[in-house]
Design a protein around this motif. Structure first.
Motif, PDB file in Angstrom:
ATOM      1  N   GLU A  15       4.034 -15.087  17.709  1.00 30.80           N
ATOM      2  CA  GLU A  15       3.541 -13.841  17.110  1.00 30.80           C
ATOM      3  C   GLU A  15       4.707 -12.953  16.677  1.00 30.80           C
ATOM      4  O   GLU A  15       4.653 -12.334  15.615  1.00 30.80           O
ATOM      5  CB  GLU A  15       2.661 -13.097  18.104  1.00 30.80           C
ATOM      6  CG  GLU A  15       1.354 -13.789  18.395  1.00 30.80           C
ATOM      7  CD  GLU A  15       0.603 -13.203  19.569  1.00 30.80           C
ATOM      8  OE1 GLU A  15      -0.639 -13.307  19.558  1.00 30.80           O
ATOM      9  OE2 GLU A  15       1.228 -12.654  20.495  1.00 30.80           O
ATOM     10  N   ARG A  17       7.712 -13.962  15.742  1.00 32.39           N
ATOM     11  CA  ARG A  17       8.285 -14.548  14.516  1.00 32.39           C
ATOM     12  C   ARG A  17       7.432 -14.204  13.293  1.00 32.39           C
ATOM     13  O   ARG A  17       7.951 -13.899  12.219  1.00 32.39           O
ATOM     14  CB  ARG A  17       8.422 -16.056  14.656  1.00 32.39           C
ATOM     15  CG  ARG A  17       9.568 -16.457  15.537  1.00 32.39           C
ATOM     16  CD  ARG A  17       9.794 -17.977  15.503  1.00 32.39           C
ATOM     17  NE  ARG A  17      10.626 -18.351  16.614  1.00 32.39           N
ATOM     18  CZ  ARG A  17      10.184 -18.848  17.769  1.00 32.39           C
ATOM     19  NH1 ARG A  17       8.904 -19.052  17.945  1.00 32.39           N
ATOM     20  NH2 ARG A  17      11.018 -19.150  18.737  1.00 32.39           N
ATOM     21  N   LEU A  18       6.122 -14.250  13.456  1.00 36.75           N
ATOM     22  CA  LEU A  18       5.213 -13.922  12.352  1.00 36.75           C
ATOM     23  C   LEU A  18       5.378 -12.463  11.931  1.00 36.75           C
ATOM     24  O   LEU A  18       5.412 -12.152  10.731  1.00 36.75           O
ATOM     25  CB  LEU A  18       3.772 -14.206  12.759  1.00 36.75           C
ATOM     26  CG  LEU A  18       2.700 -13.963  11.715  1.00 36.75           C
ATOM     27  CD1 LEU A  18       2.917 -14.899  10.525  1.00 36.75           C
ATOM     28  CD2 LEU A  18       1.332 -14.186  12.303  1.00 36.75           C
ATOM     29  N   VAL A  19       5.507 -11.570  12.902  1.00 35.48           N
ATOM     30  CA  VAL A  19       5.699 -10.150  12.592  1.00 35.48           C
ATOM     31  C   VAL A  19       7.019  -9.941  11.850  1.00 35.48           C
ATOM     32  O   VAL A  19       7.074  -9.214  10.850  1.00 35.48           O
ATOM     33  CB  VAL A  19       5.647  -9.297  13.886  1.00 35.48           C
ATOM     34  CG1 VAL A  19       6.101  -7.875  13.626  1.00 35.48           C
ATOM     35  CG2 VAL A  19       4.244  -9.310  14.465  1.00 35.48           C
ATOM     36  N   GLN A  21       8.711 -12.122  10.025  1.00 35.09           N
ATOM     37  CA  GLN A  21       8.574 -12.675   8.673  1.00 35.09           C
ATOM     38  C   GLN A  21       7.793 -11.735   7.762  1.00 35.09           C
ATOM     39  O   GLN A  21       8.158 -11.523   6.598  1.00 35.09           O
ATOM     40  CB  GLN A  21       7.891 -14.036   8.722  1.00 35.09           C
ATOM     41  CG  GLN A  21       8.740 -15.121   9.318  1.00 35.09           C
ATOM     42  CD  GLN A  21       7.963 -16.419   9.527  1.00 35.09           C
ATOM     43  OE1 GLN A  21       6.745 -16.492   9.299  1.00 35.09           O
ATOM     44  NE2 GLN A  21       8.660 -17.455   9.975  1.00 35.09           N
ATOM     45  N   SER A  22       6.740 -11.152   8.281  1.00 33.92           N
ATOM     46  CA  SER A  22       5.927 -10.218   7.486  1.00 33.92           C
ATOM     47  C   SER A  22       6.711  -8.965   7.147  1.00 33.92           C
ATOM     48  O   SER A  22       6.624  -8.454   6.018  1.00 33.92           O
ATOM     49  CB  SER A  22       4.661  -9.847   8.252  1.00 33.92           C
ATOM     50  OG  SER A  22       3.878 -10.978   8.482  1.00 33.92           O
ATOM     51  N   LEU A  23       7.476  -8.467   8.094  1.00 36.88           N
ATOM     52  CA  LEU A  23       8.296  -7.282   7.836  1.00 36.88           C
ATOM     53  C   LEU A  23       9.365  -7.569   6.786  1.00 36.88           C
ATOM     54  O   LEU A  23       9.654  -6.721   5.930  1.00 36.88           O
ATOM     55  CB  LEU A  23       8.944  -6.784   9.132  1.00 36.88           C
ATOM     56  CG  LEU A  23       8.022  -6.080  10.115  1.00 36.88           C
ATOM     57  CD1 LEU A  23       8.732  -5.874  11.452  1.00 36.88           C
ATOM     58  CD2 LEU A  23       7.537  -4.751   9.556  1.00 36.88           C
ATOM     59  N   ARG A  25       9.117  -9.778   4.344  1.00 42.19           N
ATOM     60  CA  ARG A  25       8.415  -9.819   3.051  1.00 42.19           C
ATOM     61  C   ARG A  25       8.124  -8.408   2.541  1.00 42.19           C
ATOM     62  O   ARG A  25       8.284  -8.109   1.353  1.00 42.19           O
ATOM     63  CB  ARG A  25       7.121 -10.613   3.172  1.00 42.19           C
ATOM     64  CG  ARG A  25       7.335 -12.096   3.109  1.00 42.19           C
ATOM     65  CD  ARG A  25       6.001 -12.837   2.969  1.00 42.19           C
ATOM     66  NE  ARG A  25       6.070 -14.008   3.831  1.00 42.19           N
ATOM     67  CZ  ARG A  25       5.391 -14.183   4.946  1.00 42.19           C
ATOM     68  NH1 ARG A  25       4.507 -13.301   5.350  1.00 42.19           N
ATOM     69  NH2 ARG A  25       5.544 -15.269   5.664  1.00 42.19           N
ATOM     70  N   PHE A  26       7.677  -7.541   3.459  1.00 41.13           N
ATOM     71  CA  PHE A  26       7.387  -6.153   3.086  1.00 41.13           C
ATOM     72  C   PHE A  26       8.657  -5.447   2.617  1.00 41.13           C
ATOM     73  O   PHE A  26       8.651  -4.723   1.624  1.00 41.13           O
ATOM     74  CB  PHE A  26       6.762  -5.427   4.267  1.00 41.13           C
ATOM     75  CG  PHE A  26       6.379  -4.003   3.985  1.00 41.13           C
ATOM     76  CD1 PHE A  26       5.514  -3.691   2.956  1.00 41.13           C
ATOM     77  CD2 PHE A  26       6.892  -2.973   4.754  1.00 41.13           C
ATOM     78  CE1 PHE A  26       5.156  -2.378   2.685  1.00 41.13           C
ATOM     79  CE2 PHE A  26       6.550  -1.660   4.496  1.00 41.13           C
ATOM     80  CZ  PHE A  26       5.680  -1.365   3.460  1.00 41.13           C
ATOM     81  N   LYS A  27       9.769  -5.687   3.304  1.00 36.95           N
ATOM     82  CA  LYS A  27      11.048  -5.088   2.917  1.00 36.95           C
ATOM     83  C   LYS A  27      11.454  -5.549   1.515  1.00 36.95           C
ATOM     84  O   LYS A  27      11.905  -4.741   0.693  1.00 36.95           O
ATOM     85  CB  LYS A  27      12.128  -5.477   3.924  1.00 36.95           C
ATOM     86  CG  LYS A  27      13.495  -4.980   3.563  1.00 36.95           C
ATOM     87  CD  LYS A  27      14.539  -5.482   4.536  1.00 36.95           C
ATOM     88  CE  LYS A  27      15.911  -5.120   4.021  1.00 36.95           C
ATOM     89  NZ  LYS A  27      16.961  -5.596   4.892  1.00 36.95           N
ATOM     90  N   LYS A  29       9.487  -6.477  -0.915  1.00 37.71           N
ATOM     91  CA  LYS A  29       8.629  -5.801  -1.896  1.00 37.71           C
ATOM     92  C   LYS A  29       9.103  -4.371  -2.143  1.00 37.71           C
ATOM     93  O   LYS A  29       9.130  -3.901  -3.284  1.00 37.71           O
ATOM     94  CB  LYS A  29       7.178  -5.789  -1.421  1.00 37.71           C
ATOM     95  CG  LYS A  29       6.481  -7.104  -1.565  1.00 37.71           C
ATOM     96  CD  LYS A  29       5.027  -7.004  -1.146  1.00 37.71           C
ATOM     97  CE  LYS A  29       4.352  -8.344  -1.240  1.00 37.71           C
ATOM     98  NZ  LYS A  29       2.933  -8.287  -0.868  1.00 37.71           N
TER      99      LYS A  29
END
Length: 51
Positions: A15, A17-19, A21-23, A25-27, A29
């Protein structure tokens, strides 16, 4: 002056690692839009320190 309330989040390694990775991606963008990423950078560091 208001006292800030601390929140704790307990995640498994997967979980976390998933967070992260998502952060990231958001950065990316935000960078594409020319916006500041300071807050997201801080979160990435805080979450990745738990790995």
């Amino acid at each position: 002056m208001l006292k800030k309330e601390k929140r704790y989040l307990y995640l498994s390694n997967d979980e976390t690692r998933l967070v992260v990775q998502s952060l990231i991606r958001f950065k990316n963008k935000l960078q594409q839009q020319g916006r500041y990423t300071d807050c997201v950078d801080e979160l990435i560091l805080k979450v990745s320190d738990t790995l």
